[in-house]
Scaffold this motif. Structure first.
Motif, PDB file in Angstrom:
ATOM      1  N   ALA A 150       0.902  -1.181   0.036  1.00 35.68           N
ATOM      2  CA  ALA A 150      -0.035   0.015  -0.114  1.00 35.68           C
ATOM      3  C   ALA A 150       0.911   1.102  -0.013  1.00 35.68           C
ATOM      4  CB  ALA A 150      -0.831  -0.028   1.226  1.00 35.68           C
ATOM      5  N   PRO A 161      -9.286  13.556  -0.098  1.00 35.92           N
ATOM      6  CA  PRO A 161      -8.050  13.674   0.638  1.00 35.92           C
ATOM      7  C   PRO A 161      -6.782  12.727   0.281  1.00 35.92           C
ATOM      8  CG  PRO A 161      -9.727  12.917   2.271  1.00 35.92           C
ATOM      9  CD  PRO A 161     -10.193  12.954   0.795  1.00 35.92           C
ATOM     10  N   TYR A 195      -8.335  -2.238   6.948  1.00 38.12           N
ATOM     11  CA  TYR A 195      -8.032  -0.759   6.517  1.00 38.12           C
ATOM     12  C   TYR A 195      -8.358   0.247   7.513  1.00 38.12           C
ATOM     13  CZ  TYR A 195      -7.983  -2.144   1.386  1.00 38.12           C
ATOM     14  OH  TYR A 195      -7.686  -2.520   0.005  1.00 38.12           O
ATOM     15  N   ILE A 198      -8.657   9.321   4.589  1.00 36.53           N
ATOM     16  CA  ILE A 198      -7.734   8.837   3.703  1.00 36.53           C
ATOM     17  C   ILE A 198      -8.009   7.380   4.098  1.00 36.53           C
ATOM     18  CG2 ILE A 198      -5.718   8.434   2.613  1.00 36.53           C
ATOM     19  CD1 ILE A 198      -4.976  11.043   3.027  1.00 36.53           C
ATOM     20  N   SER A 199      -8.184   6.329   3.317  1.00 32.56           N
ATOM     21  CA  SER A 199      -7.918   4.888   3.735  1.00 32.56           C
ATOM     22  C   SER A 199      -6.747   4.521   3.390  1.00 32.56           C
ATOM     23  CB  SER A 199      -9.233   3.920   2.948  1.00 32.56           C
ATOM     24  OG  SER A 199      -9.255   4.399   1.626  1.00 32.56           O
ATOM     25  N   HIS A 200      -6.236   3.962   4.581  1.00 34.77           N
ATOM     26  CA  HIS A 200      -4.894   3.162   4.731  1.00 34.77           C
ATOM     27  C   HIS A 200      -5.080   2.008   4.883  1.00 34.77           C
ATOM     28  CE1 HIS A 200      -3.017   7.285   4.569  1.00 34.77           C
ATOM     29  NE2 HIS A 200      -3.675   7.617   5.680  1.00 34.77           N
ATOM     30  N   ALA A 201      -4.027   1.101   4.275  1.00 26.85           N
ATOM     31  CA  ALA A 201      -4.064  -0.436   4.477  1.00 26.85           C
ATOM     32  C   ALA A 201      -3.103  -0.745   5.078  1.00 26.85           C
ATOM     33  CB  ALA A 201      -3.844  -1.008   2.886  1.00 26.85           C
ATOM     34  N   LEU A 202      -3.380  -1.365   6.280  1.00 27.22           N
ATOM     35  CA  LEU A 202      -2.315  -1.797   7.461  1.00 27.22           C
ATOM     36  C   LEU A 202      -2.197  -3.327   7.040  1.00 27.22           C
ATOM     37  CD1 LEU A 202      -3.764  -0.566  10.748  1.00 27.22           C
ATOM     38  CD2 LEU A 202      -2.255   0.430   9.088  1.00 27.22           C
ATOM     39  N   ASN A 210       0.793   6.169   2.454  1.00 32.21           N
ATOM     40  CA  ASN A 210       0.098   4.895   2.440  1.00 32.21           C
ATOM     41  C   ASN A 210      -1.149   5.008   1.579  1.00 32.21           C
ATOM     42  OD1 ASN A 210      -2.119   2.712   3.260  1.00 32.21           O
ATOM     43  ND2 ASN A 210      -0.371   2.115   4.558  1.00 32.21           N
ATOM     44  N   GLY A 242      -4.695   2.854   0.508  1.00 31.49           N
ATOM     45  CA  GLY A 242      -5.172   1.637   0.718  1.00 31.49           C
ATOM     46  C   GLY A 242      -6.173   1.144  -0.488  1.00 31.49           C
ATOM     47  N   LEU A 243      -6.827   2.133  -0.904  1.00 32.85           N
ATOM     48  CA  LEU A 243      -7.711   1.423  -1.947  1.00 32.85           C
ATOM     49  C   LEU A 243      -7.101   1.257  -3.392  1.00 32.85           C
ATOM     50  CD1 LEU A 243     -11.018   3.903  -1.489  1.00 32.85           C
ATOM     51  CD2 LEU A 243     -10.645   1.461  -0.595  1.00 32.85           C
ATOM     52  N   ALA A 248     -14.774   0.706   2.070  1.00 35.35           N
ATOM     53  CA  ALA A 248     -13.627   1.777   2.230  1.00 35.35           C
ATOM     54  C   ALA A 248     -13.920   3.076   1.426  1.00 35.35           C
ATOM     55  CB  ALA A 248     -12.172   1.015   2.187  1.00 35.35           C
TER      56      ALA A 248
END
Lengths: 297, 61
Positions: free
Chosen positions: A172, A239, B56, B47-51, A183, A185-186, B37
């Motif tokens: 990511a 964002p 997420y 903001i979606s962050h992937a851990l 990072n 995610g999507l 998400a």
């Protein structure tokens, strides 16, 4: 009409012209509006008037009259405040803000240009009174040349080398070269970023430059200028799509991640190169006493 | 003290691994998780962050 009329008129005219030359509308988009220009031309005219009457006042032994220059100083400090407040207010509505350091730089420029106008008017009037209009013309040319020199500071291309670099994802994590940016995610966002994102690596040319480009205000200025000139793939409510600059702690290089709408890497590199080096960001660690001593100076 | 960053939501396909204060959204598949998400990102302005592949978080910066 007396012996000072022509010199004063000449000084005021040259001073106002000098302000007009120094008032440019460019990609920094300020002042773009007609009213902004009128305000600054009017203030330039006042500054020119103050500068032009100083010499005649002294020659008439009106020494106290010179104290009005102090009023001028506080007046132009007010100009700086005005610019700072306006730009700071508007900054929150920018998609990519200028940042306070950039705003302060612009505000300082507005104040100092009024002082340049005072000096120009002062010197040309002085030359006119001392010699004649020919002497005044020579001094005018010199003044305008000096003004031109003083108003343009250095740009980034003089202090860093700029190279295009591929952006890539490691899981990511978004990277420009080996510099971690953020990072995402999507998978959907990652695709957008791969499509529209562009990466640049700025390598400092010497040690002093490292701290200058590390300055957060300087970095924000780069992002703002690039976004203004090339457009930005971003909107309120997204964002994740944000241009960012991160630093390589090992060697001080910075990784610039941008989302330009105009996908022209050559142009982007030129624009990054033309970003002004902000006065407030310049650091000179090599000029410190300790460094000089170590070099044996 | 002001807190400028906060976890607004947690989205996961593995219920075992999570717990705690933030709202938790459990999904069955990775596709569902991506969809949730993406929606939450737009709604919450974060903001979606992937851990990890199955976790997420939505963070407000």
């Amino acid at each position: 009409m007396n012996e000072y009329t022509m010199p004063i008129i000449y000084g005021v005219t040259v001073g106002t012209i000098a302000r007009a030359i120094m008032l440019r509308t460019d990609y920094r988009q300020y002042p773009t509006y007609l009213h902004g220009k009128v305000i600054h031309l009017a203030l330039g005219f006042i500054a020119a008037g103050l500068g032009a009457v100083a010499i005649p006042a002294i020659m008439e032994k009106e020494f106290t009259a010179v104290t009005f220059l102090t009023i001028a100083a506080s007046q132009f400090r007010e100009v700086r405040n005005m610019e700072r407040n306006t730009l700071a207010e508007l900054d929150s509505y920018e998609l990519v803000p200028r940042g306070n350091t950039y705003i302060e730089g612009i505000a300082i420029a507005f104040e100092s240009r009024n002082y340049l106008v005072i000096f120009t008017a002062f010197l040309t009037t002085f030359a006119y009174i001392l010699t004649n209009w020919v002497g005044a013309l020579v001094v005018t040319a010199i003044c305008l040349f000096v003004n031109k020199k003083l108003m343009s500071g250095s740009t980034l291309k003089e202090i860093v080398s700029i190279s295009l670099s591929e952006i890539h994802f490691d899981g990511a994590g978004l990277y420009v070269d080996n510099i971690y940016i953020m990072n995402i995610g999507l998978p959907e966002r990652q695709e957008e970023i791969k499509k529209f994102g562009m990466g640049f690596i700025l390598t400092p040319k010497n040690f002093d430059v490292r701290s200058t480009i590390a300055n957060l205000g300087q970095r924000q200025a780069i992002l703002h200028d690039v976004s203004v000139s090339l457009g930005v793939f971003r909107d309120s409510g997204t964002p994740a799509l944000v241009p960012l600059i991160k630093r390589d702690l090992d060697d001080g290089r910075i990784g610039v991640f941008i989302l330009p709408q105009n996908q022209d890497p050559k142009k982007a590199a030129q624009i990054i190169g033309a970003v002004p080096v902000l006065e407030n960001a310049i650091r000179m660690p090599s000029e410190s006493k300790v460094s000089k001593k170590n070099r044996g100076e | 003290m002001t807190i400028d960053k906060a976890i607004l939501a947690v989205i996961t396909t593995n219920k075992q691994k999570i717990g705690g204060g933030a709202p938790i959204f459990c999904c069955d598949t990775k596709e569902e998780m991506d969809k949730v998400a993406a929606n939450l990102e737009a709604i919450l302005d974060g903001i979606s962050h992937a851990l990890s592949d199955e976790l997420y978080i939505i963070v407000k910066h």
